[in-house]
Enzyme design. Structure first.
Site, mmCIF file in Angstrom:
data_model
loop_
_atom_site.group_PDB
_atom_site.id
_atom_site.type_symbol
_atom_site.label_atom_id
_atom_site.label_comp_id
_atom_site.label_asym_id
_atom_site.label_seq_id
_atom_site.Cartn_x
_atom_site.Cartn_y
_atom_site.Cartn_z
ATOM 1 C CD GLU A 1 -1.513 -2.204 2.085
ATOM 2 O OE1 GLU A 1 -2.362 -2.948 2.550
ATOM 3 O OE2 GLU A 1 -0.279 -2.385 2.239
ATOM 4 C CD GLU B 1 -11.303 -1.113 3.352
ATOM 5 O OE1 GLU B 1 -10.851 -0.448 2.405
ATOM 6 O OE2 GLU B 1 -12.513 -1.376 3.461
ATOM 7 C CG ASP C 1 -2.184 -3.341 5.503
ATOM 8 O OD1 ASP C 1 -0.970 -3.613 5.498
ATOM 9 O OD2 ASP C 1 -2.624 -2.192 5.699
ATOM 10 C CG ASP D 1 -7.388 -5.098 6.914
ATOM 11 O OD1 ASP D 1 -6.888 -5.034 5.769
ATOM 12 O OD2 ASP D 1 -7.563 -4.091 7.633
ATOM 13 C CE1 TYR E 1 -2.866 -3.472 8.737
ATOM 14 C CE2 TYR E 1 -4.674 -4.912 9.359
ATOM 15 C CZ TYR E 1 -4.183 -3.847 8.628
ATOM 16 O OH TYR E 1 -5.013 -3.164 7.783
ATOM 17 C CG HIS F 1 -7.836 -14.258 13.112
ATOM 18 N ND1 HIS F 1 -9.165 -14.024 13.364
ATOM 19 C CD2 HIS F 1 -7.786 -14.841 11.896
ATOM 20 C CE1 HIS F 1 -9.899 -14.458 12.350
ATOM 21 N NE2 HIS F 1 -9.084 -14.948 11.443
ATOM 22 N NE ARG G 1 -6.994 0.608 9.664
ATOM 23 C CZ ARG G 1 -5.922 1.105 9.048
ATOM 24 N NH1 ARG G 1 -5.033 0.277 8.510
ATOM 25 N NH2 ARG G 1 -5.750 2.409 8.946
#
Length: 899
Positions: free
Chosen positions: A7, A84, A80, A82, A303, A350, A305
């Site tokens: 990203e 998104e 990432d 997740d 991470y 997780h 989030r």
């Protein structure tokens, strides 16, 4: 060559160092495609087909990736871990496929929870395909948010002037804030008294005991309700004899909290560090993507989030080793601690938010980090280490005391708590949003039957208090409890509410603005289902099931759209009178508060016979009289915000509130404060309906000035603008201070200089004004008192400076200006990030390479400057003319855009 896409430039730079020469790592700079902000981007009639559009920046990134992929061995998507991140990777594949850039090139998806060499290498050995279920969950959320925003917001604009937007989760969060404020306003304080006896043991130990019972009956906190009852108890206790009835000591344990999730990280950072959720996430992103620690660029947290509280086994073992080394073996529990997530469906990433290396102590890395980075890292490290430490061992003691006065028996109780072994408390204690009294005092030694000596008896009056307003931390906590929103959305939701001016923050607490109350009242009246907590939480659960591949995402959209589109259609015939009637009922206690004399709160104070009612004008809502046009009484919406009563008039009866500040001593004309289309303003006199009549003088309020604080004196000073501040030291012409469309400024002839954020247009002095004008005339730069922040030098030796621009913060090397992405904070911008942004801007054709002067050229320039000294006035005049050209060009450009 293998091409890797991530990203951000910072993440790309860190990973590139790990992978070596066989890999080329490129940044997508976030999402490359989005739904166009227009009707039809999501088409329910075509089974929710979605039209995606490459942004200008995204198009450049796709072209860059397409060039790199040409002839590459494979494409690896390492965004990432997740939803998104999965969506960004999916968008990259879709965009490259549309350009036919892949042509059989293998595509792999890899994820890692931490940006360390070991984690990245392990991920590269375990590639997978795109997780379509996560992509489907993303598509469903984007479609839902679009359908709500582009269908409900126009209804608000038509039926509720001044409202800006409504959102699927945003509106529910706003309802929480509004309902809490209404609960506070409805609250009726209740008087109660506490009775406390200060007693002493035979050995001189002193402690306090509270009244808990009398005559065989238990007395609760609120049971002593007036001064007479309190005085009776105090009188009896002052005559009583005291004896210990019983002593009970019980061991207790206090266990540590689990490591951070996104939500708990935001809450603790707000409580302990005073950081807003959006700021917390920006800083955490930087710690995750990589910072330079002693010459090594590495991600120092995992991470950020996530809903998960679990940690990898090697991380737990690492934490236990650090605990033993730093605190001793007694602080290491016999077995590793395991935590389970309370959320119904944990986020796609997780593992908890934790340090990537537990041995990287905060004091060791602090010198490599920005101050706010160091503070947040220390918070994450201490919470993580504490989560694996031994429990604290406590002893809670309860002493019951009997007071005898004649035949009457009164019961008192003292409680105390002693820490026998501090355990995790040696390192960390979780903060609270609203502190509660907790008796942690040590009680003196005593036993049943011991006599006690009375030192003093105190009776204290109290009043019950309303529930506290939400802080950002407690609102996030409440949203999580209700199942509203998800970790990646909390910060954005809170920021949106503030940007829309639906809420404001006072003393770190969220308060609804009148605009926010109106929106909530409207939605509760006509779209009640869509701001219900259970409905929103149920929809979130369905979206979570989509991410688990349990249900089809289009089926969720069909169910939602069937009822929602019918609700939208039902408002087409909605009359303004119906809206007003509903809002009068819902907001009555706020806009028509009870009067002290018990009179009708809705009675018009001007005519006496009319009823006050909410009215909607083209500039927003206000209060007016039902006898209009005979009675022209109006006032602002919030009665609590009005000092005195207004009697403004309106040609159409749709003018917002007007507050009369007084009369101008020079003209005897009334000076009023009014609400306008572009915000509050002050006005001298009244507008005339006669043709050719001169308009009354007006002045807007400077940014940051509260309307409630505007007095007649301030209004007259605003109306006197422009004012002369000084004479120019060379021309002798006046330097004026004034308010313009883009804020306050100073002016000398045709030279204009904006005031800084710390300057006051009403108070700015001669020296500061001259500095601003001279700096502008000498090349249009910023004055020396506000030079921006030097981040460092680029490889060529040029200073990289981060500055505040008209369209947001940017970084400059003197030749190329690169705007900072919204996810990047100016105050925490690093040298590496600045270099990446400048290089990316230059590569996209956004600037020329800076010209570096040779010594000879520098000497020539100096001679020319020396020779020009004698012609300084002429040179300055030419420079002033040149300085006006960009402004003229901007005006011409603005006219072209408007036409």
């Amino acid at each position: 060559m293998k091409v890797v896409v991530v990203e951000s430039p910072a993440k790309a730079k860190t990973i590139n160092k790990y992978l070596g020469r066989d890999y080329e790592v490129l940044a997508s700079f976030g999402h490359i495609r989005d739904l166009p902000a227009k009707d039809g981007s999501v088409d329910p009639e075509a089974d929710f087909a979605m039209i995606w559009e490459l942004e200008d920046r995204g198009s450049k990134r796709v072209s860059e990736i397409a060039r790199a992929v040409k002839g590459a061995e494979k494409l690896i998507l390492a965004t990432d871990p997740d939803r998104e991140g999965e969506a960004i990777s999916w968008h990259v594949i879709e965009a490259l496929t549309a350009r036919k850039a892949l042509k059989g090139i293998p595509v792999e998806r890899v994820t890692f929870n931490a940006i360390t060499k070991a984690s990245v290498d392990a991920a590269m050995r375990k590639p997978r395909e795109i997780d379509q279920a996560l992509v489907d969950a993303y598509l469903a959320r984007r479609a839902l948010d679009y359908l709500v925003g582009f269908n409900l917001s126009p209804v608000l604009w038509r039926k509720l002037p001044g409202a800006k937007s409504a959102g699927r989760v945003q509106s529910v969060a706003l309802r929480l804030v509004v309902e809490r404020e209404m609960e506070i306003e409805r609250f009726k304080p209740r008087e109660y008294w506490s009775i406390v006896a200060t007693l002493a043991t035979e050995n001189g130990g002193v402690f306090e005991a509270r009244l808990v019972g009398a005559d065989g009956k238990r007395i609760q906190r609120l049971d002593v309700g007036n001064a007479e009852e309190a005085a009776a108890f105090k009188r009896d206790l002052e005559l009583a004899t005291f004896q210990v009835a019983s002593v009970e000591a019980k061991p207790a344990k206090r266990h540590p909290q689990p490591p951070f999730t996104t939500s708990t990280l935001q809450q603790e950072a707000s409580r302990k560090l005073g950081m807003a959720p959006a700021q917390t996430m920006r800083v955490a992103q930087r710690l995750y993507e990589g910072v330079d620690v002693g010459g090594e660029t590495v991600g120092i947290i995992t991470y950020m989030r996530t809903d998960g509280v679990d940690m990898a086994p090697e991380a737990i073992a690492d934490a236990r080793r650090v605990i033993g080394r730093e605190f001793g073996d007694a602080y290491v529990p016999g077995a590793p601690r395991k935590y389970s997530v309370k959320a119904k469906n944990a986020q796609e990433a997780h593992e908890a938010v934790r340090p990537t290396d537990m041995g990287r102590l905060p004091k060791q890395v602090a010198r490599y980090l920005e101050p706010e980075q160091a503070r947040l890292y220390e918070l994450i490290w201490t919470r993580t280490i504490a989560s694996q430490m031994e429990s604290a061992e406590l002893e809670r003691t309860t002493v019951d005391v009997t007071a005898s006065v004649g035949p009457r028996r009164i019961d008192l109780r003292a409680t105390g708590q002693v820490v026998k072994f501090d355990g995790f408390l040696a390192l960390y204690q979780e903060g609270k949003d609203d502190e509660e009294d907790e008796d942690s005092k040590r009680l003196p030694a005593m036993k049943a039957g011991d006599p006690l000596k009375r030192e003093r008896i105190a009776s204290t009056q109290h009043f019950t208090e309303p529930p506290p307003r939400y802080s950002e931390a407690s609102l996030v906590k409440r949203m999580e409890e209700l199942g509203i929103g998800r970790p990646s959305t909390y910060a954005a939701i809170l920021q949106t509410l503030r940007d829309r001016e639906y809420v404001k923050i006072e003393k770190k607490r969220l308060m609804p603005e009148d605009k926010g109350r109106l929106v909530t009242g409207f939605l509760e009246s006509f779209f009640k289902r869509y701001v219900e907590y259970d409905f929103t939480a149920s929809l979130e659960e369905q979206l979570d099931r989509v991410s688990n591949a349990e249900i089809d995402w289009r089926a969720v959209l069909r169910d939602f759209w069937r009822d929602f589109s019918a609700a939208i259609g039902g408002t087409k015939e909605l009359r303004v009178a119906e809206v007003l009637e509903a809002l009068n009922g819902l907001l009555g206690p706020h806009i028509f508060p009870e009067k002290a004399d018990g009179g009708d709160p809705r009675a018009c104070p001007t005519c006496g016979s009319g009823q006050l009612s909410l009215k909607l004008g083209k500039f927003g809502a206000f209060i007016g009289c039902s006898n209009y046009p005979e009675c022209k009484y109006t006032r602002q919406l919030s009665a609590s915000g009005v000092e005195g009563e207004g009697d403004g008039s309106s040609a159409e009866g749709s003018q917002p509130g007007v507050r009369v500040l007084g009369d101008d001593p020079a003209t005897s004309l009334p000076v009023t404060l009014r609400d306008g289309r572009f915000g509050p303003f002050v006005q001298l006199g009244e507008a005339s309906s006669e043709k050719g009549a001169e308009k009354p003088k007006r002045s807007s309020l400077p940014k940051g000035m509260s309307p409630s604080g505007v007095t007649l004196e301030i209004a007259l000073r605003l109306l006197s603008l422009p004012r002369e501040v000084a004479k120019h030291p060379e021309t002798g012409e006046p330097i004026l201070a004034n308010l313009g469309r883009f804020g306050p400024y100073v002016q000398h002839g045709k030279t204009y200089a904006n005031l800084g954020k710390d300057d006051d247009v009403l108070e700015i002095g001669a020296n500061r004004a001259i500095d601003l004008i001279v700096a502008k005339e000498q090349g249009g730069g910023r004055p020396s008192s506000d030079p921006g922040r030097v981040v460092g030098k680029d490889p060529g030796g040029l200073d990289l400076v981060v500055k505040a621009g008209k369209y947001g913060p940017y970084v400059s090397d003197g030749s190329v200006n690169a705007t900072l992405p919204k996810t990047m904070a100016a105050e925490s911008l690093t040298l590496e990030q600045a270099i990446d942004l400048i290089n990316a801007k230059r590569a996209s054709g956004g600037g020329k390479k800076p010209v570096r002067k040779t010594a000879a050229r520098a000497r020539t320039a100096t001679k020319k400057a020396d020779g020009a000294e004698a012609k300084k006035p002429a040179v300055r005049k030419t420079a002033a003319k040149a300085a006006t050209k960009p402004a003229a060009a901007k005006k011409a450009s603005a006219k072209t855009k408007a036409s």
